[in-house]
Design an enzyme around this catalytic site. Sequence first.
Site, short mmCIF file in Angstrom:
data_model
loop_
_atom_site.label_atom_id
_atom_site.label_comp_id
_atom_site.label_asym_id
_atom_site.label_seq_id
_atom_site.Cartn_x
_atom_site.Cartn_y
_atom_site.Cartn_z
N ASP A 28 -22.03 5.28 16.15
CA ASP A 28 -21.37 6.87 16.61
C ASP A 28 -20.26 6.50 17.55
O ASP A 28 -19.78 5.24 18.59
CB ASP A 28 -22.65 7.29 17.93
CG ASP A 28 -22.73 8.46 17.57
OD1 ASP A 28 -23.35 9.29 17.00
OD2 ASP A 28 -21.62 9.12 18.12
N ILE A 29 -19.57 7.54 17.21
CA ILE A 29 -17.75 7.51 17.95
C ILE A 29 -18.57 7.88 19.53
O ILE A 29 -17.81 7.72 20.84
CB ILE A 29 -17.40 8.94 17.36
CG1 ILE A 29 -15.53 8.90 17.79
CG2 ILE A 29 -17.87 10.30 17.85
CD1 ILE A 29 -15.17 9.63 16.91
N ASN A 82 -32.81 14.15 14.79
CA ASN A 82 -32.25 15.41 15.37
C ASN A 82 -32.62 16.02 13.96
O ASN A 82 -31.79 16.16 12.98
CB ASN A 82 -31.26 15.63 15.67
CG ASN A 82 -31.18 14.77 17.00
OD1 ASN A 82 -31.97 14.55 17.50
ND2 ASN A 82 -30.09 14.41 17.96
N GLY A 88 -31.38 19.94 17.99
CA GLY A 88 -29.79 19.58 18.13
C GLY A 88 -29.28 19.07 17.57
O GLY A 88 -28.18 18.41 17.72
N GLN A 89 -29.27 18.62 15.86
CA GLN A 89 -28.51 18.92 14.92
C GLN A 89 -27.60 19.30 14.14
O GLN A 89 -27.29 20.49 14.39
CB GLN A 89 -29.95 18.76 13.55
CG GLN A 89 -28.41 18.16 12.66
CD GLN A 89 -29.28 17.67 10.89
OE1 GLN A 89 -30.52 18.98 10.61
NE2 GLN A 89 -29.05 17.30 10.04
N HIS A 95 -29.23 11.69 8.75
CA HIS A 95 -28.46 10.67 9.82
C HIS A 95 -30.27 9.98 10.96
O HIS A 95 -30.54 10.72 11.17
CB HIS A 95 -27.34 10.88 10.56
CG HIS A 95 -26.87 11.64 11.07
ND1 HIS A 95 -27.36 13.44 10.88
CD2 HIS A 95 -27.58 12.12 12.51
CE1 HIS A 95 -27.23 14.05 11.70
NE2 HIS A 95 -26.79 13.56 13.25
N HIS A 97 -30.57 8.14 14.65
CA HIS A 97 -30.06 7.43 15.55
C HIS A 97 -30.49 5.96 15.66
O HIS A 97 -31.50 6.05 16.43
CB HIS A 97 -29.57 8.17 16.69
CG HIS A 97 -28.63 9.72 16.53
ND1 HIS A 97 -27.21 10.16 17.22
CD2 HIS A 97 -29.31 10.78 15.85
CE1 HIS A 97 -27.47 11.17 16.73
NE2 HIS A 97 -28.44 11.39 15.85
P1 5GP Z 1 -26.81 15.25 15.57
O1 5GP Z 1 -26.42 15.63 16.64
O2 5GP Z 1 -26.24 15.62 14.46
O3 5GP Z 1 -27.65 14.43 15.53
O4 5GP Z 1 -25.58 13.49 15.69
C1 5GP Z 1 -24.54 13.69 15.41
C2 5GP Z 1 -23.90 12.64 15.46
O5 5GP Z 1 -22.26 12.44 15.13
C3 5GP Z 1 -23.03 12.35 17.22
O6 5GP Z 1 -24.15 11.45 18.25
C4 5GP Z 1 -21.62 12.48 16.79
O7 5GP Z 1 -20.98 12.18 18.24
C5 5GP Z 1 -21.86 11.72 15.77
N1 5GP Z 1 -20.54 11.88 15.32
C6 5GP Z 1 -19.75 13.43 15.35
N2 5GP Z 1 -18.18 12.75 14.57
C7 5GP Z 1 -18.93 12.14 14.42
C8 5GP Z 1 -17.20 10.88 13.33
O8 5GP Z 1 -16.33 11.61 13.70
N3 5GP Z 1 -17.68 9.29 14.14
C9 5GP Z 1 -18.57 9.00 14.31
N4 5GP Z 1 -18.76 7.37 14.41
N5 5GP Z 1 -19.33 9.63 14.68
C10 5GP Z 1 -19.73 10.56 15.02
#
Ligand code: 5GP
Length: 118
Positions: A28-29, A82, A88-89, A95, A97
């Site tokens: 994750d970034i 999420n 909070g998606q 995906h 985590h």
């Molecule tokens: P969500 O909130 O949808 O469950 O999680 C999305 C996740 O994607 C977040 O933890 C966010 O840090 C990660 N993310 C968003 N953009 C990028 C990206 O460009 N590269 C990587 N490696 N992770 C990303």
Amino acid sequence: MSIFSKMIDGEISCNKVMENDDFLAFHDINPKAPIHILIIPKIKIKNFQEVSPKTMAGLTSFTQKVATLLGLDKSGYRLITNNGSDGGQEVMHLHFHLLGGAKLSWGHLSDSNSKNFI
Ligand code: 5GP
């Protein structure tokens, strides 16, 4: 097209941990734990609510292999998905985590006082 679809297509790079024909795992970034990996299917699926049991079977096996590769099978980990707005998606491509590398607290997962909902 979501950011994760672009990673699958190789349009943008990611810090890859493991890959097979069907799934991809990468860092994750914006990590929320010492180890924070995102695990995604390569086919377009919006979220957990739309995934089939067949895909989940493959995803389960793949996730276990990623956890083992990183030594998390021994130390333990948390697996989160999420789903939708209240969940909070932010990225609309399924995906999970995979979080580990430290004893994780639990309270930070909620912005609300859970007692209000009991
Ligand atoms: P969500 O909130 O949808 O469950 O999680 C999305 C996740 O994607 C977040 O933890 C966010 O840090 C990660 N993310 C968003 N953009 C990028 C990206 O460009 N590269 C990587 N490696 N992770 C990303």
